[in-house]
Scaffold this motif. Structure first.
Motif, PDB file in Angstrom:
ATOM      1  N   PHE A 203       0.677  -1.137  -0.095  1.00  9.24           N
ATOM      2  CA  PHE A 203      -0.019  -0.215   0.031  1.00  9.24           C
ATOM      3  C   PHE A 203       1.048   1.179  -0.129  1.00  9.24           C
ATOM      4  O   PHE A 203       0.370   2.381   0.016  1.00  9.24           O
ATOM      5  CB  PHE A 203      -0.984   0.129   1.355  1.00  9.24           C
ATOM      6  CG  PHE A 203      -0.292  -0.126   2.569  1.00  9.24           C
ATOM      7  CD1 PHE A 203       0.042   0.910   3.260  1.00  9.24           C
ATOM      8  CD2 PHE A 203      -0.534  -1.303   3.096  1.00  9.24           C
ATOM      9  CE1 PHE A 203       0.409   0.836   4.415  1.00  9.24           C
ATOM     10  CE2 PHE A 203       0.191  -1.580   4.424  1.00  9.24           C
ATOM     11  CZ  PHE A 203       0.564  -0.072   5.230  1.00  9.24           C
ATOM     12  N   ILE A 204       2.100   1.187  -0.337  1.00  8.80           N
ATOM     13  CA  ILE A 204       3.046   2.194  -0.323  1.00  8.80           C
ATOM     14  C   ILE A 204       3.703   2.233  -1.983  1.00  8.80           C
ATOM     15  O   ILE A 204       4.276   1.558  -2.199  1.00  8.80           O
ATOM     16  CB  ILE A 204       4.066   2.277   0.493  1.00  8.80           C
ATOM     17  CG1 ILE A 204       3.438   2.474   1.955  1.00  8.80           C
ATOM     18  CG2 ILE A 204       5.088   3.407   0.128  1.00  8.80           C
ATOM     19  CD1 ILE A 204       4.447   2.156   3.004  1.00  8.80           C
ATOM     20  N   ASP A 205       3.372   3.453  -2.626  1.00 16.60           N
ATOM     21  CA  ASP A 205       3.705   3.654  -4.101  1.00 16.60           C
ATOM     22  C   ASP A 205       5.192   4.516  -3.900  1.00 16.60           C
ATOM     23  O   ASP A 205       5.878   3.836  -4.707  1.00 16.60           O
ATOM     24  CB  ASP A 205       2.590   4.363  -4.849  1.00 16.60           C
ATOM     25  CG  ASP A 205       1.485   3.684  -4.876  1.00 16.60           C
ATOM     26  OD1 ASP A 205       1.420   2.632  -5.153  1.00 16.60           O
ATOM     27  OD2 ASP A 205       0.193   4.580  -4.755  1.00 16.60           O
ATOM     28  N   PHE A 206       5.425   5.195  -3.084  1.00 10.49           N
ATOM     29  CA  PHE A 206       6.509   5.912  -3.054  1.00 10.49           C
ATOM     30  C   PHE A 206       7.175   5.853  -1.581  1.00 10.49           C
ATOM     31  O   PHE A 206       6.087   6.153  -0.630  1.00 10.49           O
ATOM     32  CB  PHE A 206       6.779   7.286  -3.647  1.00 10.49           C
ATOM     33  CG  PHE A 206       6.323   7.325  -5.136  1.00 10.49           C
ATOM     34  CD1 PHE A 206       7.236   7.119  -6.148  1.00 10.49           C
ATOM     35  CD2 PHE A 206       4.891   7.481  -5.702  1.00 10.49           C
ATOM     36  CE1 PHE A 206       6.732   7.163  -7.410  1.00 10.49           C
ATOM     37  CE2 PHE A 206       4.510   7.414  -6.881  1.00 10.49           C
ATOM     38  CZ  PHE A 206       5.640   7.297  -7.922  1.00 10.49           C
ATOM     39  N   GLU A 207       8.397   6.020  -1.220  1.00  9.34           N
ATOM     40  CA  GLU A 207       9.054   6.327  -0.126  1.00  9.34           C
ATOM     41  C   GLU A 207      10.069   7.369  -0.084  1.00  9.34           C
ATOM     42  O   GLU A 207      11.013   7.307  -1.049  1.00  9.34           O
ATOM     43  CB  GLU A 207       9.484   5.085   0.594  1.00  9.34           C
ATOM     44  CG  GLU A 207      10.136   5.146   1.877  1.00  9.34           C
ATOM     45  CD  GLU A 207      10.622   3.887   2.333  1.00  9.34           C
ATOM     46  OE1 GLU A 207      11.306   3.879   3.384  1.00  9.34           O
ATOM     47  OE2 GLU A 207      10.014   2.835   1.885  1.00  9.34           O
ATOM     48  N   THR A 208      10.055   8.477   0.784  1.00  2.00           N
ATOM     49  CA  THR A 208      11.324   9.278   0.836  1.00  2.00           C
ATOM     50  C   THR A 208      11.532   9.666   2.430  1.00  2.00           C
ATOM     51  O   THR A 208      10.647   9.642   2.892  1.00  2.00           O
ATOM     52  CB  THR A 208      10.797  10.627   0.147  1.00  2.00           C
ATOM     53  OG1 THR A 208      11.849  11.505   0.203  1.00  2.00           O
ATOM     54  CG2 THR A 208       9.442  11.248   0.656  1.00  2.00           C
ATOM     55  N   ASP A 209      12.771   9.974   2.653  1.00  2.00           N
ATOM     56  CA  ASP A 209      12.843  10.385   3.898  1.00  2.00           C
ATOM     57  C   ASP A 209      13.022  11.961   4.096  1.00  2.00           C
ATOM     58  O   ASP A 209      13.143  12.353   5.203  1.00  2.00           O
ATOM     59  CB  ASP A 209      14.351   9.824   4.561  1.00  2.00           C
ATOM     60  CG  ASP A 209      15.513  10.496   3.514  1.00  2.00           C
ATOM     61  OD1 ASP A 209      15.536  11.099   2.749  1.00  2.00           O
ATOM     62  OD2 ASP A 209      16.519   9.901   3.695  1.00  2.00           O
ATOM     63  N   HIS A 210      12.750  12.795   3.141  1.00  2.00           N
ATOM     64  CA  HIS A 210      12.554  14.113   3.215  1.00  2.00           C
ATOM     65  C   HIS A 210      11.658  14.656   2.060  1.00  2.00           C
ATOM     66  O   HIS A 210      11.982  14.408   0.788  1.00  2.00           O
ATOM     67  CB  HIS A 210      13.949  14.668   2.978  1.00  2.00           C
ATOM     68  CG  HIS A 210      13.941  16.120   3.375  1.00  2.00           C
ATOM     69  ND1 HIS A 210      13.275  17.011   2.923  1.00  2.00           N
ATOM     70  CD2 HIS A 210      15.001  16.633   4.308  1.00  2.00           C
ATOM     71  CE1 HIS A 210      13.553  18.322   3.517  1.00  2.00           C
ATOM     72  NE2 HIS A 210      14.686  18.054   4.540  1.00  2.00           N
TER      73      HIS A 210
END
Length: 221
Positions: A203-210
């Protein structure tokens, strides 16, 4: 625009630890206020108050929801008390603000806080006029994310097509209902407490830390 997001015409942002770094740790200030409130409500010591606060947060989505469920508190008084904190830890991110302004289409806030508090945060961040509306805990009838009802209400009341919306959120579990109704989901994995709870790539398309460089990348800047 990044092709995978070129269909999006509504950009929905969580507030806390999403539009500003988790290291600002406003929640530490709210933790103190919540602890004080629970001590007064239950007549308990600080250790029991903190255990209660964290248990309700994990079991009910917010400490408020747990207090309403178990103790029948009045939400307005609680929200006013715990949100009475300094915003001095927040700083304007000019690049982030520029990127948000450049997003094509509508820009909305969806928060488990209340609109008054959200407005103060946005003003401090230099984003006071950047968003069309704030869908807050009052609008969700005090049932917080990740309960699906709040997402459905957001879409129905504000005429949002979820298949053309993107949702930015620091709590992974809050992305599941968004993905279920067709939103594109972006996990801002920047170190929030319990941010990775119930995480799953389905259920997560993109991930970023900022958020700032991520928006720059999708805008092609």
């Amino acid at each position: 625009m990044l092709p995978a997001l070129s269909h999006v015409d509504t950009w929905i942002f969580d507030l806390d630890n999403t539009l500003y770094p988790a290291k600002a740790d406003l929640f530490a200030l709210m933790d103190v206020k919540m602890g004080e409130y629970i001590q007064g409500l239950l007549g308990c010591d600080p250790v029991i108050a903190r255990e209660t606060q964290k248990r309700y947060f994990m079991e009910h989505g917010t400490t408020l929801a747990g207090l309403m469920h178990h103790h029948g508190i009045e939400p307005g008084d609680y929200l006013t008390y715990v949100h009475d904190i300094s915003m001095d830890r927040l700083a304007v991110d000019e690049a982030l603000n520029r990127h948000i302004a450049a997003l094509p289409g509508r820009r909305l806030i969806f928060t488990n806080g209340d609109a008054d508090y959200a407005g103060r945060v946005l003003e401090r961040l230099g984003l006071g006029g950047a968003f069309e509306l704030i869908h807050d805990i009052h609008a969700c009838q005090y049932v917080p994310k990740p309960d699906p009802a709040g997402y459905d209400a957001l879409c129905k009341v504000h005429d949002v097509d979820p298949t053309r919306a993107a949702f930015f959120e620091d709590m992974a579990r809050n992305l599941r209902p968004a993905k279920t109704i067709g939103m594109t989901t972006i996990w801002v994995n920047n170190g929030s407490e319990a941010g990775n709870h119930d995480h799953h790539p389905d259920f997560i398309d993109f991930e970023t830390d900022h958020l700032t460089p991520f928006l720059a990348r999708i805008l092609g800047e």
